[in-house]
Design an enzyme around this catalytic site. Structure first.
Site, short mmCIF file in Angstrom:
data_model
loop_
_atom_site.label_atom_id
_atom_site.label_comp_id
_atom_site.label_asym_id
_atom_site.label_seq_id
_atom_site.Cartn_x
_atom_site.Cartn_y
_atom_site.Cartn_z
N ASN A 9 0.87 -1.18 0.00
CA ASN A 9 0.00 0.00 0.00
C ASN A 9 0.91 1.23 0.00
O ASN A 9 1.51 1.56 1.02
CB ASN A 9 -0.89 -0.04 1.25
CG ASN A 9 -1.75 1.20 1.40
OD1 ASN A 9 -1.79 2.05 0.51
ND2 ASN A 9 -2.42 1.32 2.54
N TRP A 10 1.00 1.87 -1.16
CA TRP A 10 1.92 3.01 -1.28
C TRP A 10 1.41 4.26 -0.57
O TRP A 10 2.12 5.23 -0.42
CB TRP A 10 2.17 3.33 -2.76
CG TRP A 10 2.91 2.26 -3.52
CD1 TRP A 10 3.30 1.03 -3.04
CD2 TRP A 10 3.36 2.32 -4.88
NE1 TRP A 10 3.95 0.33 -4.04
CE2 TRP A 10 4.00 1.10 -5.18
CE3 TRP A 10 3.27 3.29 -5.89
CZ2 TRP A 10 4.56 0.81 -6.42
CZ3 TRP A 10 3.81 3.01 -7.15
CH2 TRP A 10 4.45 1.79 -7.39
N LYS A 11 0.13 4.25 -0.21
CA LYS A 11 -0.51 5.42 0.42
C LYS A 11 -0.29 6.67 -0.45
O LYS A 11 -0.20 6.54 -1.67
CB LYS A 11 0.00 5.59 1.85
CG LYS A 11 -0.16 4.28 2.66
CD LYS A 11 0.00 4.44 4.14
CE LYS A 11 -0.18 3.09 4.81
NZ LYS A 11 -0.11 3.15 6.26
N HIS A 95 -9.45 0.77 5.28
CA HIS A 95 -8.16 1.06 5.92
C HIS A 95 -8.40 2.05 7.06
O HIS A 95 -9.23 2.95 6.94
CB HIS A 95 -7.18 1.64 4.91
CG HIS A 95 -5.77 1.65 5.43
ND1 HIS A 95 -5.34 2.59 6.33
CD2 HIS A 95 -4.73 0.82 5.23
CE1 HIS A 95 -4.08 2.33 6.65
NE2 HIS A 95 -3.68 1.27 6.00
N GLU A 97 -6.85 4.52 8.01
CA GLU A 97 -6.66 5.93 7.65
C GLU A 97 -7.89 6.47 6.92
O GLU A 97 -8.24 7.65 7.05
CB GLU A 97 -5.38 6.08 6.80
CG GLU A 97 -4.14 5.88 7.67
CD GLU A 97 -2.94 5.28 6.98
OE1 GLU A 97 -2.89 5.28 5.74
OE2 GLU A 97 -2.05 4.78 7.70
N GLU A 168 -4.81 -5.08 10.68
CA GLU A 168 -3.82 -4.02 10.86
C GLU A 168 -4.11 -3.27 12.16
O GLU A 168 -4.94 -2.33 12.16
CB GLU A 168 -3.90 -3.03 9.69
CG GLU A 168 -3.58 -3.61 8.35
CD GLU A 168 -3.10 -2.55 7.36
OE1 GLU A 168 -2.02 -2.73 6.79
OE2 GLU A 168 -3.79 -1.53 7.21
N GLY A 174 2.83 2.35 10.75
CA GLY A 174 3.78 3.44 10.57
C GLY A 174 4.50 3.86 11.84
O GLY A 174 5.12 4.92 11.88
N SER A 213 3.90 -1.97 10.36
CA SER A 213 5.35 -2.00 10.57
C SER A 213 5.96 -3.35 10.24
O SER A 213 6.90 -3.80 10.90
CB SER A 213 5.69 -1.57 12.00
OG SER A 213 5.25 -0.24 12.23
N GLY A 234 3.07 -1.14 4.23
CA GLY A 234 3.03 0.28 3.93
C GLY A 234 4.42 0.79 3.57
O GLY A 234 4.91 0.60 2.45
N GLY A 235 5.08 1.41 4.53
CA GLY A 235 6.38 2.05 4.29
C GLY A 235 7.38 1.19 3.54
O GLY A 235 8.04 1.66 2.59
#
Ligand code: 13P
Length: 250
Positions: A9-11, A95, A97, A168, A174, A213, A234-235
């Site tokens: 997930n590049w966000k 998600h 977010e 998640e 993150g 993470s 993610g990251g």
């Protein structure tokens, strides 16, 4: 055979150029990933067409959300049908977010799931508890997650067959604070058990991913837990070598 899945997930990261370069780099490394591992990347909407072009066909394209409406006067929204037109196969829904910053509540998510299903796209449905709930213990965390899963009850078999659930925990996203592999595995297994008892045999076949993470250093231990079918990253999905290394962690 159990499925093995890694989704990135590049966000809201990368310019279009950077996104295309990332897709090209991933494509060059993809042969390292063992056969049978399903690989998905979900770039920003604006990058979908160009990233599709740059990606090795082995890597599937995902989107990070879609509108709850089919079409019309909904400024700024992107419909499921538009996503399909761009070569998208998977759509991340629910998600944390989106729930936190865009008000994606249960009725909205039910509609979004319906839209995704109506055009033949496949949902990656995210659940996970906030830190204050986790602080009250694992059982409370589970009760929270079970509450979020309830909206999957009404889904038809054709959607359930293509569904992925991602656990998640919000406090792990993150933050560098990963759930212990045992806790992650426990939650994923509970989710599978819930899906089996509430939805039936088909629910029990739904793969459950861990996200929060997750990186090249901890993926192997997390993915080795019974009940964990892989990760929603993610990251670390923005670093091609690391993402591929995660996909090689089964
Ligand atoms: P991080 O891997 O950056 O913690 O993000 C996880 C996530 O939210 C994936 O959807």
């Amino acid at each position: 055979m159990d499925r093995r899945i890694v989704a990135g997930n590049w966000k809201m990261n990368t310019t279009l150029r950077e996104g295309v370069v990332l897709a090209e780099q991933l494509s060059q490394l993809v042969n390292r990933i063992p056969a049978g591992v399903e690989v998905i990347v979900a770039p920003p909407f604006t990058h979908l067409t160009e990233v599709r072009r740059a990606l090795n066909p082995r890597i599937m394209l995902g989107a990070q959300d879609c509108s709850s409406r089919a079409q019309g006067a909904f400024t700024g929204d992107v419909s499921a049908e538009m996503l399909k037109d761009c070569g998208v196969e998977w759509v991340i829904l629910g998600h944390s977010e989106r729930r936190q910053y865009h008000g994606d509540d249960t009725p909205t998510l039910r509609e979004k799931l319906g839209r995704v299903a109506s055009v033949g796209l496949k949902p990656i449905f995210c659940v996970g508890e906030p830190e204050n709930i986790r602080a009250q213990g694992q059982q409370n965390a589970w009760d929270w997650v079970a509450g979020q899963l309830k909206l999957l009850r009404g889904l038809g078999d054709s959607v359930l067959r293509e569904l992925i659930v991602a656990y998640e925990p919000i406090w792990a996203i993150g933050t560098g604070k990963t759930a212990t592999p045992e806790d992650a595995g426990w939650m994923c297994l509970r989710i599978t058990r819930w899906l089996t008892s509430e939805i039936g045999e088909i629910g029990g076949m739904v793969p459950v991913l861990y996200g929060g993470s997750c990186n090249a250093a901890n993926a192997k231990e997390i993915f080795s837990q019974p009940g964990v079918s892989g990760g929603l990253i993610g990251g670390a999905s923005l670093k091609p070598e690391e993402f591929v290394s995660i996909a090689c962690s089964f």
